[in-house]
Design a protein around this motif. Structure first.
Motif, PDB file in Angstrom:
ATOM      1  N   PHE A 102      18.518  16.417  50.219  1.00 13.49           N
ATOM      2  CA  PHE A 102      18.522  17.881  50.167  1.00 13.49           C
ATOM      3  C   PHE A 102      18.554  18.474  51.569  1.00 13.49           C
ATOM      4  CE2 PHE A 102      16.251  21.927  50.280  1.00 13.49           C
ATOM      5  CZ  PHE A 102      17.082  22.677  49.464  1.00 13.49           C
ATOM      6  N   ARG A 103      17.746  17.944  52.465  1.00 15.99           N
ATOM      7  CA  ARG A 103      17.715  18.461  53.835  1.00 15.99           C
ATOM      8  C   ARG A 103      19.042  18.240  54.541  1.00 15.99           C
ATOM      9  NH1 ARG A 103      11.772  16.559  55.978  1.00 15.99           N
ATOM     10  NH2 ARG A 103      10.568  17.914  54.589  1.00 15.99           N
ATOM     11  N   SER A 104      19.679  17.105  54.272  1.00 15.81           N
ATOM     12  CA  SER A 104      20.981  16.827  54.888  1.00 15.81           C
ATOM     13  C   SER A 104      22.026  17.825  54.417  1.00 15.81           C
ATOM     14  CB  SER A 104      21.437  15.412  54.546  1.00 15.81           C
ATOM     15  OG  SER A 104      20.588  14.462  55.121  1.00 15.81           O
ATOM     16  N   TYR A 105      22.066  18.072  53.113  1.00  8.14           N
ATOM     17  CA  TYR A 105      23.035  19.019  52.574  1.00  8.14           C
ATOM     18  C   TYR A 105      22.740  20.439  53.047  1.00  8.14           C
ATOM     19  CZ  TYR A 105      25.529  15.772  49.582  1.00  8.14           C
ATOM     20  OH  TYR A 105      26.322  14.759  49.126  1.00  8.14           O
ATOM     21  N   ALA A 106      21.465  20.807  53.094  1.00  8.13           N
ATOM     22  CA  ALA A 106      21.097  22.141  53.569  1.00  8.13           C
ATOM     23  C   ALA A 106      21.489  22.322  55.030  1.00  8.13           C
ATOM     24  CB  ALA A 106      19.599  22.374  53.385  1.00  8.13           C
ATOM     25  N   ALA A 107      21.212  21.326  55.854  1.00  8.64           N
ATOM     26  CA  ALA A 107      21.563  21.411  57.271  1.00  8.64           C
ATOM     27  C   ALA A 107      23.075  21.458  57.452  1.00  8.64           C
ATOM     28  CB  ALA A 107      20.967  20.228  58.031  1.00  8.64           C
ATOM     29  N   ALA A 108      23.810  20.662  56.688  1.00 11.70           N
ATOM     30  CA  ALA A 108      25.271  20.674  56.776  1.00 11.70           C
ATOM     31  C   ALA A 108      25.829  22.030  56.350  1.00 11.70           C
ATOM     32  CB  ALA A 108      25.863  19.571  55.917  1.00 11.70           C
ATOM     33  N   THR A 109      25.228  22.636  55.329  1.00 12.12           N
ATOM     34  CA  THR A 109      25.663  23.959  54.878  1.00 12.12           C
ATOM     35  C   THR A 109      25.411  25.002  55.956  1.00 12.12           C
ATOM     36  OG1 THR A 109      25.255  23.348  52.580  1.00 12.12           O
ATOM     37  CG2 THR A 109      25.419  25.694  53.071  1.00 12.12           C
ATOM     38  N   VAL A 110      24.250  24.951  56.584  1.00 15.61           N
ATOM     39  CA  VAL A 110      23.948  25.882  57.677  1.00 15.61           C
ATOM     40  C   VAL A 110      24.933  25.666  58.823  1.00 15.61           C
ATOM     41  CG1 VAL A 110      22.236  26.503  59.430  1.00 15.61           C
ATOM     42  CG2 VAL A 110      21.529  26.172  57.063  1.00 15.61           C
ATOM     43  N   GLY A 111      25.244  24.417  59.123  1.00 16.64           N
ATOM     44  CA  GLY A 111      26.226  24.127  60.167  1.00 16.64           C
ATOM     45  C   GLY A 111      27.598  24.691  59.830  1.00 16.64           C
ATOM     46  N   ALA A 112      28.006  24.582  58.552  1.00 16.45           N
ATOM     47  CA  ALA A 112      29.295  25.135  58.132  1.00 16.45           C
ATOM     48  C   ALA A 112      29.294  26.651  58.241  1.00 16.45           C
ATOM     49  CB  ALA A 112      29.606  24.703  56.700  1.00 16.45           C
ATOM     50  N   ILE A 113      28.186  27.287  57.903  1.00 20.24           N
ATOM     51  CA  ILE A 113      28.075  28.745  58.013  1.00 20.24           C
ATOM     52  C   ILE A 113      28.186  29.171  59.476  1.00 20.24           C
ATOM     53  CG2 ILE A 113      26.481  30.691  57.737  1.00 20.24           C
ATOM     54  CD1 ILE A 113      25.518  29.275  55.153  1.00 20.24           C
ATOM     55  N   VAL A 114      27.530  28.433  60.357  1.00 21.28           N
ATOM     56  CA  VAL A 114      27.607  28.735  61.793  1.00 21.28           C
ATOM     57  C   VAL A 114      29.052  28.617  62.279  1.00 21.28           C
ATOM     58  CG1 VAL A 114      26.951  27.902  64.091  1.00 21.28           C
ATOM     59  CG2 VAL A 114      25.218  28.146  62.302  1.00 21.28           C
ATOM     60  N   LEU A 115      29.740  27.573  61.862  1.00 18.71           N
ATOM     61  CA  LEU A 115      31.135  27.398  62.284  1.00 18.71           C
ATOM     62  C   LEU A 115      32.034  28.504  61.735  1.00 18.71           C
ATOM     63  CD1 LEU A 115      31.557  23.542  62.011  1.00 18.71           C
ATOM     64  CD2 LEU A 115      31.350  24.923  64.065  1.00 18.71           C
ATOM     65  N   LEU A 116      31.802  28.917  60.484  1.00 14.70           N
ATOM     66  CA  LEU A 116      32.577  30.023  59.926  1.00 14.70           C
ATOM     67  C   LEU A 116      32.305  31.318  60.689  1.00 14.70           C
ATOM     68  CD1 LEU A 116      32.273  29.360  56.097  1.00 14.70           C
ATOM     69  CD2 LEU A 116      34.365  29.326  57.452  1.00 14.70           C
ATOM     70  N   ALA A 117      31.057  31.551  61.052  1.00 13.17           N
ATOM     71  CA  ALA A 117      30.712  32.754  61.813  1.00 13.17           C
ATOM     72  C   ALA A 117      31.378  32.745  63.188  1.00 13.17           C
ATOM     73  CB  ALA A 117      29.203  32.880  61.948  1.00 13.17           C
ATOM     74  N   VAL A 118      31.368  31.598  63.852  1.00 19.17           N
ATOM     75  CA  VAL A 118      32.014  31.484  65.165  1.00 19.17           C
ATOM     76  C   VAL A 118      33.518  31.691  65.029  1.00 19.17           C
ATOM     77  CG1 VAL A 118      32.579  29.844  67.014  1.00 19.17           C
ATOM     78  CG2 VAL A 118      30.233  30.032  66.171  1.00 19.17           C
ATOM     79  N   TYR A 119      34.117  31.113  64.002  1.00 20.04           N
ATOM     80  CA  TYR A 119      35.551  31.291  63.761  1.00 20.04           C
ATOM     81  C   TYR A 119      35.882  32.766  63.579  1.00 20.04           C
ATOM     82  CZ  TYR A 119      40.003  31.425  61.356  1.00 20.04           C
ATOM     83  OH  TYR A 119      41.282  31.740  60.989  1.00 20.04           O
ATOM     84  N   ARG A 120      35.097  33.451  62.745  1.00 13.87           N
ATOM     85  CA  ARG A 120      35.356  34.874  62.509  1.00 13.87           C
ATOM     86  C   ARG A 120      35.165  35.699  63.770  1.00 13.87           C
ATOM     87  NH1 ARG A 120      32.551  35.727  56.623  1.00 13.87           N
ATOM     88  NH2 ARG A 120      33.991  34.382  55.494  1.00 13.87           N
ATOM     89  N   LEU A 121      34.179  35.351  64.572  1.00 12.04           N
ATOM     90  CA  LEU A 121      33.946  36.062  65.821  1.00 12.04           C
ATOM     91  C   LEU A 121      35.128  35.897  66.777  1.00 12.04           C
ATOM     92  CD1 LEU A 121      31.877  37.674  67.549  1.00 12.04           C
ATOM     93  CD2 LEU A 121      31.097  35.478  68.414  1.00 12.04           C
ATOM     94  N   ILE A 122      35.618  34.684  66.895  1.00  8.84           N
ATOM     95  CA  ILE A 122      36.757  34.417  67.769  1.00  8.84           C
ATOM     96  C   ILE A 122      38.006  35.117  67.257  1.00  8.84           C
ATOM     97  CG2 ILE A 122      38.339  32.597  68.551  1.00  8.84           C
ATOM     98  CD1 ILE A 122      35.862  30.759  68.688  1.00  8.84           C
ATOM     99  N   MET A 123      38.259  35.051  65.962  1.00  6.94           N
ATOM    100  CA  MET A 123      39.466  35.648  65.401  1.00  6.94           C
ATOM    101  C   MET A 123      39.408  37.174  65.449  1.00  6.94           C
ATOM    102  SD  MET A 123      41.308  33.145  65.064  1.00  6.94           S
ATOM    103  CE  MET A 123      42.753  33.878  64.349  1.00  6.94           C
ATOM    104  N   SER A 124      38.223  37.769  65.340  1.00  6.05           N
ATOM    105  CA  SER A 124      38.131  39.233  65.391  1.00  6.05           C
ATOM    106  C   SER A 124      38.395  39.746  66.800  1.00  6.05           C
ATOM    107  CB  SER A 124      36.766  39.708  64.897  1.00  6.05           C
ATOM    108  OG  SER A 124      35.760  39.347  65.807  1.00  6.05           O
ATOM    109  N   ARG A 125      38.062  38.983  67.804  1.00  5.73           N
ATOM    110  CA  ARG A 125      38.317  39.379  69.185  1.00  5.73           C
ATOM    111  C   ARG A 125      39.764  39.181  69.584  1.00  5.73           C
ATOM    112  NH1 ARG A 125      33.132  38.268  72.924  1.00  5.73           N
ATOM    113  NH2 ARG A 125      31.598  39.032  71.448  1.00  5.73           N
ATOM    114  N   ARG A 126      40.461  38.298  68.881  1.00  8.53           N
ATOM    115  CA  ARG A 126      41.860  38.024  69.174  1.00  8.53           C
ATOM    116  C   ARG A 126      42.769  39.160  68.749  1.00  8.53           C
ATOM    117  NH1 ARG A 126      44.272  32.224  67.704  1.00  8.53           N
ATOM    118  NH2 ARG A 126      45.046  31.956  69.791  1.00  8.53           N
ATOM    119  N   THR A 127      42.394  39.860  67.697  1.00  4.92           N
ATOM    120  CA  THR A 127      43.275  40.902  67.167  1.00  4.92           C
ATOM    121  C   THR A 127      42.970  42.250  67.750  1.00  4.92           C
ATOM    122  OG1 THR A 127      41.812  41.222  65.278  1.00  4.92           O
ATOM    123  CG2 THR A 127      43.674  39.723  65.011  1.00  4.92           C
TER     124      THR A 127
END
Length: 85
Positions: free
Chosen positions: A60-85
């Motif tokens: 459970f902790r592994s999946y929860a941590a991986a999910t949080v990591g995926a959310i962080v990566l999605l947030a960083v992606y959106r931040l980078i893409m919003s500054r590009r446009t």
């Protein structure tokens, strides 16, 4: 954390899907990109969590941590893409 390639694909799929469900919006790609984001989130969590003193010994902790990591990566992606446009 998962053992073997199938374990990484499974945790990547689950973490990527959960991350996209928690952070809905326009994101890149389909199922393959979702799995890759989840795997990258799991790797990120695997490196960061122990340095923060978080134990990832249970599934459970592994999946929860991986999910949080995926959310962080999605947030960083959106931040980078919003500054590009």
């Amino acid at each position: 954390m998962p053992d073997g390639i199938l374990g990484w694909i499974l945790i990547g799929l689950v973490a990527g899907v959960l991350g996209k469900l928690i952070m809905p919006g326009k994101d890149p790609g389909g199922i393959i990109v979702t799995i890759l984001i989840g795997i990258a989130g799991a790797l990120l969590a695997g490196f960061v969590a122990p340095s923060l003193g978080i134990d990832l010994s249970t599934t459970f902790r592994s999946y929860a941590a991986a999910t949080v990591g995926a959310i962080v990566l999605l947030a960083v992606y959106r931040l980078i893409m919003s500054r590009r446009t």
